[in-house]
Design a protein around this motif. Structure first.
Motif, mmCIF file in Angstrom:
data_model
loop_
_atom_site.group_PDB
_atom_site.id
_atom_site.type_symbol
_atom_site.label_atom_id
_atom_site.label_comp_id
_atom_site.label_asym_id
_atom_site.label_seq_id
_atom_site.Cartn_x
_atom_site.Cartn_y
_atom_site.Cartn_z
ATOM 1 N N TYR A 176 0.837 -1.192 0.000
ATOM 2 C CA TYR A 176 0.000 0.000 0.000
ATOM 3 C C TYR A 176 0.871 1.239 0.000
ATOM 4 C CZ TYR A 176 -3.522 -3.388 1.234
ATOM 5 O OH TYR A 176 -4.339 -4.478 1.222
ATOM 6 N N GLU A 177 0.332 2.299 -0.586
ATOM 7 C CA GLU A 177 1.078 3.544 -0.645
ATOM 8 C C GLU A 177 0.451 4.531 0.337
ATOM 9 O OE1 GLU A 177 3.176 5.623 -4.332
ATOM 10 O OE2 GLU A 177 1.032 5.982 -4.290
ATOM 11 N N TYR A 178 1.307 5.180 1.090
ATOM 12 C CA TYR A 178 0.844 6.142 2.096
ATOM 13 C C TYR A 178 1.485 7.494 1.830
ATOM 14 C CZ TYR A 178 -0.747 2.038 4.610
ATOM 15 O OH TYR A 178 -1.383 0.886 4.947
ATOM 16 N N ILE A 179 0.813 8.535 2.291
ATOM 17 C CA ILE A 179 1.425 9.861 2.181
ATOM 18 C C ILE A 179 1.293 10.563 3.528
ATOM 19 C CG2 ILE A 179 -0.690 10.939 1.256
ATOM 20 C CD1 ILE A 179 1.318 12.690 -0.452
ATOM 21 N N CYS A 180 2.393 11.162 3.951
ATOM 22 C CA CYS A 180 2.406 11.838 5.235
ATOM 23 C C CYS A 180 1.702 13.195 5.112
ATOM 24 C CB CYS A 180 3.844 12.031 5.690
ATOM 25 S SG CYS A 180 3.968 12.954 7.222
ATOM 26 N N PRO A 181 0.728 13.493 5.961
ATOM 27 C CA PRO A 181 0.030 14.769 5.889
ATOM 28 C C PRO A 181 0.898 15.924 6.358
ATOM 29 C CG PRO A 181 -0.706 13.533 7.808
ATOM 30 C CD PRO A 181 0.239 12.628 7.043
ATOM 31 N N ASP A 182 1.967 15.606 7.007
ATOM 32 C CA ASP A 182 2.830 16.621 7.580
ATOM 33 C C ASP A 182 3.952 17.022 6.623
ATOM 34 O OD1 ASP A 182 3.150 18.247 9.800
ATOM 35 O OD2 ASP A 182 4.766 17.003 10.582
ATOM 36 N N CYS A 183 4.780 16.063 6.236
ATOM 37 C CA CYS A 183 5.934 16.376 5.385
ATOM 38 C C CYS A 183 5.744 15.920 3.949
ATOM 39 C CB CYS A 183 7.207 15.778 5.971
ATOM 40 S SG CYS A 183 7.256 13.972 5.967
ATOM 41 N N GLU A 191 -5.437 1.215 8.362
ATOM 42 C CA GLU A 191 -4.878 1.856 9.548
ATOM 43 C C GLU A 191 -3.738 2.793 9.162
ATOM 44 O OE1 GLU A 191 -3.732 -1.093 12.353
ATOM 45 O OE2 GLU A 191 -5.672 -2.101 12.303
ATOM 46 N N PRO A 192 -3.570 3.865 9.920
ATOM 47 C CA PRO A 192 -2.471 4.787 9.624
ATOM 48 C C PRO A 192 -1.126 4.100 9.799
ATOM 49 C CG PRO A 192 -3.999 5.735 11.228
ATOM 50 C CD PRO A 192 -4.360 4.286 11.081
ATOM 51 N N ALA A 193 -0.172 4.524 8.975
ATOM 52 C CA ALA A 193 1.193 4.015 9.096
ATOM 53 C C ALA A 193 2.110 5.179 9.449
ATOM 54 C CB ALA A 193 1.636 3.382 7.786
ATOM 55 N N ASP A 194 3.112 4.923 10.251
ATOM 56 C CA ASP A 194 4.009 6.002 10.661
ATOM 57 C C ASP A 194 4.919 6.434 9.517
ATOM 58 O OD1 ASP A 194 2.917 5.983 13.129
ATOM 59 O OD2 ASP A 194 4.553 4.891 14.092
ATOM 60 N N CYS A 195 4.993 7.735 9.318
ATOM 61 C CA CYS A 195 5.891 8.296 8.317
ATOM 62 C C CYS A 195 7.333 7.923 8.667
ATOM 63 C CB CYS A 195 5.726 9.813 8.307
ATOM 64 S SG CYS A 195 6.969 10.681 7.339
ATOM 65 N N PRO A 196 8.106 7.476 7.673
ATOM 66 C CA PRO A 196 9.506 7.096 7.957
ATOM 67 C C PRO A 196 10.386 8.278 8.337
ATOM 68 C CG PRO A 196 9.038 6.957 5.586
ATOM 69 C CD PRO A 196 7.717 7.234 6.280
ATOM 70 N N LYS A 197 9.950 9.478 7.990
ATOM 71 C CA LYS A 197 10.763 10.664 8.293
ATOM 72 C C LYS A 197 10.407 11.300 9.630
ATOM 73 C CE LYS A 197 12.254 12.360 3.782
ATOM 74 N NZ LYS A 197 12.121 13.444 2.806
ATOM 75 N N CYS A 198 9.103 11.608 9.790
ATOM 76 C CA CYS A 198 8.722 12.377 10.977
ATOM 77 C C CYS A 198 7.836 11.598 11.937
ATOM 78 C CB CYS A 198 8.031 13.672 10.543
ATOM 79 S SG CYS A 198 6.426 13.408 9.756
ATOM 80 N N LYS A 199 7.550 10.350 11.597
ATOM 81 C CA LYS A 199 6.757 9.467 12.465
ATOM 82 C C LYS A 199 5.305 9.927 12.634
ATOM 83 C CE LYS A 199 10.491 7.147 13.082
ATOM 84 N NZ LYS A 199 10.709 5.980 12.206
ATOM 85 N N HIS A 200 4.879 10.824 11.795
ATOM 86 C CA HIS A 200 3.497 11.285 11.827
ATOM 87 C C HIS A 200 2.612 10.183 11.243
ATOM 88 C CE1 HIS A 200 1.038 15.067 12.142
ATOM 89 N NE2 HIS A 200 0.184 14.265 11.527
ATOM 90 N N PRO A 201 1.495 9.880 11.877
ATOM 91 C CA PRO A 201 0.598 8.864 11.306
ATOM 92 C C PRO A 201 0.115 9.290 9.922
ATOM 93 C CG PRO A 201 -0.032 9.391 13.558
ATOM 94 C CD PRO A 201 1.003 10.408 13.139
ATOM 95 N N SER A 202 0.304 8.436 8.948
ATOM 96 C CA SER A 202 -0.012 8.779 7.571
ATOM 97 C C SER A 202 -1.116 7.887 7.033
ATOM 98 C CB SER A 202 1.232 8.609 6.698
ATOM 99 O OG SER A 202 2.313 9.319 7.256
ATOM 100 N N LYS A 203 -1.942 8.495 6.205
ATOM 101 C CA LYS A 203 -3.037 7.728 5.631
ATOM 102 C C LYS A 203 -2.676 7.207 4.253
ATOM 103 C CE LYS A 203 -6.836 9.781 8.136
ATOM 104 N NZ LYS A 203 -8.114 10.471 8.060
#
Ligand SMILES: [Zn+2]
Length: 75
Positions: free
Chosen positions: A4-11, A26-38
């Motif tokens: 699945y492809e996710y995009i971080c809403p933050d970075c 379920e949200p996945a943690d962004c590899p850069k900023c650890k923000h939950p990504s959809k």
């Protein structure tokens, strides 16, 4: 296991994650900023293609969740 492809809403980092279908919504943690990504809304996420090449919505929800209640379903 599907990818699945996710995009971080933050970075805005896009990343792919291999996980079970049951976890795809379920949200996945962004590899850069650890923000939950959809999950990103892939073009094909809500449609299936049959042998004739026609696309049709997947009944009861999208291909990702089958519940009709994830973000992809609301597009
Ligand atoms: Zn991020």
């Amino acid at each position: 296991m599907p990818i699945y492809e996710y995009i971080c809403p933050d970075c805005k980092t896009k990343f792919e994650l291999m996980r079970p279908l049951s976890k795809s919504g379920e949200p996945a943690d962004c590899p850069k900023c650890k923000h939950p990504s959809k999950r990103t809304l892939s073009k094909f996420a809500c449609f299936i293609t049959d042998e004739s090449g026609a696309t049709s919505p997947v009944g009861g929800g999208c291909a990702g969740c089958a519940s009709g209640s994830c973000n992809t379903c609301h597009t």
